[in-house]
Design a protein around this motif. Sequence first.
Motif, short mmCIF file in Angstrom:
data_model
loop_
_atom_site.label_atom_id
_atom_site.label_comp_id
_atom_site.label_asym_id
_atom_site.label_seq_id
_atom_site.Cartn_x
_atom_site.Cartn_y
_atom_site.Cartn_z
N THR A 102 0.47 -1.41 0.11
CA THR A 102 0.25 0.11 0.08
C THR A 102 1.29 1.46 -0.07
OG1 THR A 102 -1.66 -0.90 0.88
CG2 THR A 102 -1.82 1.28 1.29
N ASP A 103 2.39 1.14 1.14
CA ASP A 103 2.73 2.23 1.06
C ASP A 103 3.44 3.06 -0.60
OD1 ASP A 103 2.17 2.47 3.22
OD2 ASP A 103 4.52 1.62 3.85
N THR A 104 4.03 1.76 -1.19
CA THR A 104 4.12 1.98 -3.14
C THR A 104 3.50 2.69 -3.11
OG1 THR A 104 5.65 0.03 -2.42
CG2 THR A 104 5.32 0.43 -4.62
N VAL A 105 2.21 1.79 -3.43
CA VAL A 105 1.23 1.97 -4.25
C VAL A 105 0.67 3.87 -3.44
CG1 VAL A 105 -1.34 2.49 -4.97
CG2 VAL A 105 0.03 0.83 -4.75
N LEU A 106 0.50 4.69 -2.31
CA LEU A 106 0.82 5.65 -2.10
C LEU A 106 1.90 6.30 -2.58
CD1 LEU A 106 -1.47 5.14 1.17
CD2 LEU A 106 -2.34 5.32 -1.09
N GLN A 107 3.08 6.14 -2.74
CA GLN A 107 3.49 6.78 -3.25
C GLN A 107 3.79 7.93 -4.62
OE1 GLN A 107 7.94 5.19 -1.83
NE2 GLN A 107 6.75 5.13 0.42
N HIS A 108 3.04 6.47 -5.95
CA HIS A 108 3.52 6.91 -6.84
C HIS A 108 2.31 7.54 -7.03
CE1 HIS A 108 6.07 3.42 -8.60
NE2 HIS A 108 5.52 3.08 -7.65
N ALA A 109 1.16 7.46 -6.13
CA ALA A 109 0.07 8.90 -6.66
C ALA A 109 0.57 9.98 -5.76
CB ALA A 109 -0.87 8.24 -5.67
N LYS A 110 0.95 10.20 -4.56
CA LYS A 110 1.60 11.97 -4.38
C LYS A 110 2.85 12.02 -5.46
CE LYS A 110 4.17 13.64 -1.04
NZ LYS A 110 5.54 13.68 -1.67
N LYS A 111 3.67 11.52 -6.48
CA LYS A 111 4.47 11.65 -7.08
C LYS A 111 3.28 12.24 -8.40
CE LYS A 111 8.00 9.81 -8.23
NZ LYS A 111 9.61 8.67 -8.39
N ALA A 112 2.39 11.22 -9.12
CA ALA A 112 1.43 11.52 -9.95
C ALA A 112 0.93 12.65 -9.54
CB ALA A 112 0.38 10.41 -10.30
N LYS A 113 0.15 13.45 -8.29
CA LYS A 113 -0.27 14.29 -8.31
C LYS A 113 0.97 15.75 -8.14
CE LYS A 113 -3.16 17.12 -5.29
NZ LYS A 113 -3.46 16.78 -3.56
N GLU A 114 1.92 14.99 -8.26
CA GLU A 114 2.82 16.72 -8.24
C GLU A 114 3.10 16.80 -9.38
OE1 GLU A 114 6.52 14.72 -5.49
OE2 GLU A 114 5.05 15.71 -3.68
N ARG A 115 3.21 16.05 -10.51
CA ARG A 115 3.39 15.08 -12.44
C ARG A 115 2.50 16.72 -12.43
NH1 ARG A 115 8.11 10.91 -13.15
NH2 ARG A 115 9.48 11.67 -11.93
N GLY A 116 1.27 16.62 -12.34
CA GLY A 116 -0.10 17.38 -12.93
C GLY A 116 -1.40 16.81 -12.61
N ALA A 117 -1.20 15.20 -12.33
CA ALA A 117 -2.32 14.37 -12.42
C ALA A 117 -3.41 14.68 -12.05
CB ALA A 117 -2.04 12.63 -12.53
N SER A 118 -4.24 14.49 -11.93
CA SER A 118 -5.89 14.52 -11.25
C SER A 118 -6.75 13.39 -11.18
CB SER A 118 -6.31 15.87 -12.21
OG SER A 118 -7.28 15.10 -12.91
N ARG A 119 -6.31 12.36 -11.50
CA ARG A 119 -6.67 11.52 -11.66
C ARG A 119 -6.31 10.03 -11.21
NH1 ARG A 119 -11.86 8.91 -14.78
NH2 ARG A 119 -13.30 10.49 -14.08
N PHE A 120 -5.73 9.12 -10.59
CA PHE A 120 -4.90 8.52 -10.65
C PHE A 120 -6.32 6.41 -10.21
CE2 PHE A 120 -2.05 5.33 -7.92
CZ PHE A 120 -0.99 4.82 -8.65
N CYS A 121 -5.30 6.11 -11.23
CA CYS A 121 -5.95 4.13 -11.93
C CYS A 121 -4.89 3.74 -11.31
CB CYS A 121 -6.38 4.11 -13.19
SG CYS A 121 -7.99 4.33 -13.58
N MET A 122 -5.51 2.62 -10.60
CA MET A 122 -5.53 1.31 -10.40
C MET A 122 -5.10 0.33 -10.35
SD MET A 122 -4.84 2.70 -5.91
CE MET A 122 -6.10 2.96 -5.98
N ALA A 123 -4.56 -0.82 -11.43
CA ALA A 123 -4.93 -1.59 -11.76
C ALA A 123 -4.96 -3.18 -11.14
CB ALA A 123 -4.99 -1.11 -13.70
N ALA A 124 -5.74 -3.87 -11.54
CA ALA A 124 -5.25 -5.17 -11.15
C ALA A 124 -4.87 -6.43 -12.13
CB ALA A 124 -5.42 -5.90 -9.81
N ALA A 125 -4.76 -7.35 -12.30
CA ALA A 125 -4.59 -8.68 -13.26
C ALA A 125 -5.93 -9.32 -12.58
CB ALA A 125 -3.68 -9.17 -13.99
N TRP A 126 -7.04 -9.09 -12.49
CA TRP A 126 -7.77 -10.25 -11.66
C TRP A 126 -8.81 -10.65 -12.90
CZ3 TRP A 126 -7.92 -6.56 -6.60
CH2 TRP A 126 -7.35 -7.39 -5.60
N ARG A 127 -9.14 -12.30 -13.00
CA ARG A 127 -10.69 -11.98 -13.54
C ARG A 127 -12.14 -11.44 -12.73
NH1 ARG A 127 -15.15 -15.50 -14.19
NH2 ARG A 127 -15.71 -15.76 -16.38
N GLU A 128 -11.63 -11.37 -11.76
CA GLU A 128 -12.82 -10.76 -10.34
C GLU A 128 -12.29 -10.49 -9.20
OE1 GLU A 128 -15.94 -14.19 -10.32
OE2 GLU A 128 -14.21 -15.32 -10.07
#
Length: 331
Positions: free
Chosen positions: A82-108
């Motif tokens: 979780t901490d790794t994902v939140l670090q990426h989200a923080k960096k994305a916001k700093e670089r101008g992103a307004s939306r952060f999308c998380m993808a998991a390769a699951w069927r369901e």
Amino acid sequence: MIKLGELRHDWTKEELLEIYNKPLLELIYEAATVHRSWHQPDEIQISTLLSVKTGGCPEDCSYCGQAARYHTNIKVQSLLPTDTVLQHAKKAKERGASRFCMAAAWREVRDNRDFDRIIDMVKGVNEMGLEVCCTLGMLTEDQAKRLQEAGLYAYNHNIDTSEEYYNSIISTRQFNSRMNTIQNVRKAGLSICSGGIIGLGETPEDRMGMLRTLANMEKHPDSVPINALARVKGTPLENLPKVDTWDMVRMVATARIAMPASMVRLSAGRIEMSEIEQAWCFMAGANSIFTGERETLLVTPNPGVTEDMEMLQNLGLRPMVSKKTAACSNN
């Protein structure tokens, strides 16, 4: 006669084909006119996409390198901390992103510890003031409600292609399964992100069948990704030809005219498009892109943040500020 800029939910495949097959410059002009009547033409929504769980999927989607049954160079990665994902989200916001999308390769989605961790990720990203989006495969209405209560803003679930062509691409699930998940997402009050892929060997009629399904929903998807097939070595579709740029432009323009209020997202395949080719797509009504660090995106790369910001500057475009981000900034 087709009335441009009208919000409709009763499109026929013939009407959409008529739009798609118009002389190219006329089509782009009409789509640009619709775009300007519904959106700020100089704004582009920047979304950052992170694969939080990669590979090992039991599905057999012919285009996807994350399917366990195909021998690709994609490295299987379990759910990120979780901490790794939140670090990426923080960096994305700093670089101008307004939306952060998380993808998991699951069927369901399954009701287990991994889903609990996704809920924690959603809460954390939401607290940063970003619009949070997830794409996790099929999910139930109760699971969609849990995500919504955690702060999820949007859920991505593409229909991929037309209902008629669907079984030629995927055999491990039915087209109706896609539609059921979208219904569950809608019932939970989440924003819907749903589009498809071109270059799968489908016909123009199939492409319009896909758009017709989206455009005739009771409420249009808030965001419509238009993807060009990313030919992944080891998948059944690896040897198909690169999608023609003008086909992408025609798809973007037709989607813009059929769903005037929706965000039309230029998605997979952008890495193979020049700045000029992307500019034509923006002119035709695309107003959203995925960007981010190349190594942290899904298995099909997109251009990096620096390149994208330079492109927007060159074209006189600017990153869109979401209402959510603006509200957080004003508090």
